[in-house]
Motif scaffolding. Structure first.
Motif, PDB file in Angstrom:
ATOM      1  N   ILE A 272       0.836  -1.198   0.000  1.00 36.42           N
ATOM      2  CA  ILE A 272       0.000   0.000   0.000  1.00 36.42           C
ATOM      3  C   ILE A 272       0.873   1.251   0.000  1.00 36.42           C
ATOM      4  N   GLU A 273       0.760   2.019  -1.061  1.00 42.75           N
ATOM      5  CA  GLU A 273       1.435   3.322  -1.138  1.00 42.75           C
ATOM      6  C   GLU A 273       0.751   4.276  -0.163  1.00 42.75           C
ATOM      7  N   ARG A 274       1.550   5.006   0.619  1.00 43.25           N
ATOM      8  CA  ARG A 274       1.009   5.740   1.773  1.00 43.25           C
ATOM      9  C   ARG A 274       0.360   7.073   1.442  1.00 43.25           C
ATOM     10  N   LEU A 275       0.833   7.803   0.437  1.00 43.28           N
ATOM     11  CA  LEU A 275       0.383   9.180   0.229  1.00 43.28           C
ATOM     12  C   LEU A 275      -0.886   9.283  -0.608  1.00 43.28           C
ATOM     13  N   TYR A 276      -1.190   8.259  -1.375  1.00 48.73           N
ATOM     14  CA  TYR A 276      -2.400   8.250  -2.208  1.00 48.73           C
ATOM     15  C   TYR A 276      -3.308   7.078  -1.843  1.00 48.73           C
ATOM     16  N   VAL A 277      -2.798   5.865  -2.037  1.00 44.97           N
ATOM     17  CA  VAL A 277      -3.639   4.673  -1.933  1.00 44.97           C
ATOM     18  C   VAL A 277      -4.140   4.459  -0.514  1.00 44.97           C
ATOM     19  N   ALA A 278      -3.292   4.687   0.484  1.00 42.66           N
ATOM     20  CA  ALA A 278      -3.740   4.507   1.867  1.00 42.66           C
ATOM     21  C   ALA A 278      -4.880   5.464   2.198  1.00 42.66           C
ATOM     22  N   LYS A 279      -4.782   6.698   1.727  1.00 41.34           N
ATOM     23  CA  LYS A 279      -5.848   7.670   1.992  1.00 41.34           C
ATOM     24  C   LYS A 279      -7.141   7.250   1.305  1.00 41.34           C
ATOM     25  N   LEU A 280      -7.027   6.709   0.093  1.00 41.96           N
ATOM     26  CA  LEU A 280      -8.212   6.224  -0.614  1.00 41.96           C
ATOM     27  C   LEU A 280      -8.885   5.101   0.160  1.00 41.96           C
ATOM     28  N   LEU A 281      -8.120   4.085   0.535  1.00 37.89           N
ATOM     29  CA  LEU A 281      -8.709   2.926   1.207  1.00 37.89           C
ATOM     30  C   LEU A 281      -9.272   3.298   2.575  1.00 37.89           C
ATOM     31  N   HIS A 282      -8.565   4.161   3.287  1.00 32.28           N
ATOM     32  CA  HIS A 282      -9.083   4.619   4.583  1.00 32.28           C
ATOM     33  C   HIS A 282     -10.385   5.395   4.393  1.00 32.28           C
ATOM     34  N   GLY A 283     -10.440   6.222   3.359  1.00 30.03           N
ATOM     35  CA  GLY A 283     -11.665   6.958   3.080  1.00 30.03           C
ATOM     36  C   GLY A 283     -12.817   6.035   2.740  1.00 30.03           C
ATOM     37  N   PRO A 294     -25.110   1.566   0.247  1.00 27.06           N
ATOM     38  CA  PRO A 294     -26.164   0.628   0.615  1.00 27.06           C
ATOM     39  C   PRO A 294     -25.653  -0.813   0.588  1.00 27.06           C
ATOM     40  N   PRO A 295     -26.219  -1.696   1.396  1.00 29.01           N
ATOM     41  CA  PRO A 295     -25.844  -3.112   1.335  1.00 29.01           C
ATOM     42  C   PRO A 295     -25.976  -3.647  -0.086  1.00 29.01           C
ATOM     43  N   GLY A 296     -25.001  -4.437  -0.483  1.00 32.60           N
ATOM     44  CA  GLY A 296     -24.963  -4.971  -1.837  1.00 32.60           C
ATOM     45  C   GLY A 296     -24.105  -4.165  -2.791  1.00 32.60           C
ATOM     46  N   THR A 297     -23.594  -3.013  -2.344  1.00 31.44           N
ATOM     47  CA  THR A 297     -22.768  -2.164  -3.210  1.00 31.44           C
ATOM     48  C   THR A 297     -21.405  -2.803  -3.463  1.00 31.44           C
ATOM     49  N   ARG A 298     -20.988  -2.797  -4.710  1.00 31.98           N
ATOM     50  CA  ARG A 298     -19.639  -3.221  -5.076  1.00 31.98           C
ATOM     51  C   ARG A 298     -18.781  -1.963  -5.242  1.00 31.98           C
ATOM     52  N   VAL A 299     -17.758  -1.861  -4.397  1.00 30.99           N
ATOM     53  CA  VAL A 299     -16.869  -0.691  -4.408  1.00 30.99           C
ATOM     54  C   VAL A 299     -15.497  -1.132  -4.906  1.00 30.99           C
ATOM     55  N   ALA A 300     -15.050  -0.535  -5.983  1.00 35.56           N
ATOM     56  CA  ALA A 300     -13.717  -0.823  -6.522  1.00 35.56           C
ATOM     57  C   ALA A 300     -12.778   0.321  -6.169  1.00 35.56           C
ATOM     58  N   ALA A 301     -11.629  -0.027  -5.616  1.00 38.07           N
ATOM     59  CA  ALA A 301     -10.589   0.954  -5.301  1.00 38.07           C
ATOM     60  C   ALA A 301      -9.489   0.831  -6.341  1.00 38.07           C
ATOM     61  N   VAL A 302      -9.158   1.928  -7.013  1.00 33.27           N
ATOM     62  CA  VAL A 302      -8.100   1.906  -8.023  1.00 33.27           C
ATOM     63  C   VAL A 302      -6.761   2.061  -7.315  1.00 33.27           C
ATOM     64  N   ILE A 303      -5.924   1.036  -7.407  1.00 35.12           N
ATOM     65  CA  ILE A 303      -4.593   1.068  -6.791  1.00 35.12           C
ATOM     66  C   ILE A 303      -3.653   1.712  -7.815  1.00 35.12           C
ATOM     67  N   THR A 304      -3.402   2.983  -7.605  1.00 35.52           N
ATOM     68  CA  THR A 304      -2.754   3.789  -8.642  1.00 35.52           C
ATOM     69  C   THR A 304      -1.240   3.781  -8.586  1.00 35.52           C
ATOM     70  N   GLY A 305      -0.643   3.221  -7.540  1.00 33.99           N
ATOM     71  CA  GLY A 305       0.802   3.271  -7.472  1.00 33.99           C
ATOM     72  C   GLY A 305       1.364   2.307  -6.458  1.00 33.99           C
ATOM     73  N   THR A 306       2.678   2.281  -6.379  1.00 28.17           N
ATOM     74  CA  THR A 306       3.401   1.394  -5.474  1.00 28.17           C
ATOM     75  C   THR A 306       4.101   2.230  -4.409  1.00 28.17           C
ATOM     76  N   PRO A 307       4.468   1.618  -3.277  1.00 28.48           N
ATOM     77  CA  PRO A 307       5.161   2.370  -2.232  1.00 28.48           C
ATOM     78  C   PRO A 307       6.450   2.991  -2.746  1.00 28.48           C
ATOM     79  N   SER A 308       6.772   4.162  -2.212  1.00 28.32           N
ATOM     80  CA  SER A 308       8.007   4.854  -2.599  1.00 28.32           C
ATOM     81  C   SER A 308       9.218   4.061  -2.139  1.00 28.32           C
ATOM     82  N   PRO A 309      10.351   4.246  -2.813  1.00 30.17           N
ATOM     83  CA  PRO A 309      11.558   3.532  -2.412  1.00 30.17           C
ATOM     84  C   PRO A 309      12.041   4.009  -1.055  1.00 30.17           C
TER      85      PRO A 309
END
Length: 309
Positions: A272-283, A294-309
């Protein structure tokens, strides 16, 4: 409707990127199914939205006969890293205009060091100049400053901060097409807004895109509307922003966010990349717990990057 295509000047992209279901009881208990759109697996050097936004710009660079590409970013910019890597792979010169003149006097951080290792020439500017980088006179001064001291002058191909321009927005439409029928809501972290602008345009009727800005300011909605108007002539798709999850601004995190990201990695084995993806998933988790889906909703999270070196 046939998905738009963009020339792919770089080898071996993994497209479409996979969609992976995640067995997470924190979502399940609310009747929400979480999916990960693994754009981080598109290309080892240009993961996620960086591929989708850079590929059409790189094609335009080479088609126009330019040998050098100039772009902008902060000290930890994933966009600068991706541009430098693309330049190395294609044999293009790259120049990164970096926000913060004071950084020129400090040791390079890991992100900027990676840019230099990939052949990017860094040019540091003060923050006032950086804010005015869209002004034609300011850009002209920057171009003069980075011109080679000897040899024939060359005008670099200029790509804006984050890679978000008309070509990039159109390149991200394919992301929406790849997610048609897969989800009801698609969440993506937003820096400059180009990915969300294209994603929303590519989704089908009845789907909606949710942007989680990673910087504060409340201006991103206007930026996305402008990008869509420039790319498509009008606002496209059903999209909205939730501005609560930036953790104080770009590049900032909190102990709670870092703990959340580490826990998610341990639960699911996904880096999990911390500056973008972590904020998305936490949100998305917070919204789920608030009953926003609502129950039954399918939520897709776009994983846009990889952790920084």
């Amino acid at each position: 409707m046939t998905p738009p295509t963009s020339p792919n000047p770089l080898p071996h992209p993994r497209l479409p990127s996979p969609v992976e279901p995640v067995d997470d009881d924190r979502f399940h208990r609310h009747g929400v199914r979480l999916l990960l759109k693994r754009d981080d697996l598109i290309h080892p050097d240009l993961p996620g939205n960086k591929w989708r936004k850079l590929a059409p710009n790189l094609a335009a660079t080479t088609a126009a006969g330019h040998r050098t590409l100039l772009t902008f970013g902060g000290a930890y910019s994933n966009h600068l890293r991706a541009t430098a890597a693309a330049g190395r792979l294609l044999g293009l010169g790259t120049i990164g205009v970096v926000r913060g003149q004071e950084l020129a006097e400090r040791p390079l951080n890991a992100s900027l060091a990676r840019c230099v290792a990939d052949g990017m020439r860094l040019h540091f500017v003060d923050r006032a100049t950086y804010r005015e980088k869209r002004d034609p006179a300011t850009l002209a001064r920057i171009l003069r400053a980075v011109a080679p001291p000897d040899g024939p002058p060359e005008t670099p191909y200029v790509v804006p901060e984050g890679g978000s321009n008309t070509a990039a927005v159109r390149g991200c439409v394919a992301l929406g097409h790849e997610l048609r029928q897969a989800a009801d809501v698609v969440g993506v972290a937003c820096g400059t807004g180009g990915t969300l602008a294209g994603l929303a345009a590519g989704l089908a009727a009845g789907q909606r895109a949710l942007g989680i800005p990673v910087l504060r300011g409340g201006f991103l909605g206007d930026e996305i509307r402008t990008l869509q108007e420039e790319a498509f002539g009008a606002r496209r798709g059903d999209w909205s922003l939730d501005e609560r999850f930036h953790c104080g601004g770009y590049g900032r995190t909190t102990p709670a966010l870092l703990a959340f990201a580490e826990d998610f990695e341990q639960r699911h084995g996904v880096p999990i990349e911390r500056l973008y993806v972590a904020k998305l998933l936490h949100g998305l988790l917070t919204l789920t717990e608030e009953g926003a889906f609502p129950p039954g909703t399918r939520v897709a999270a776009v994983i846009t990057g990889t952790p920084s070196p």
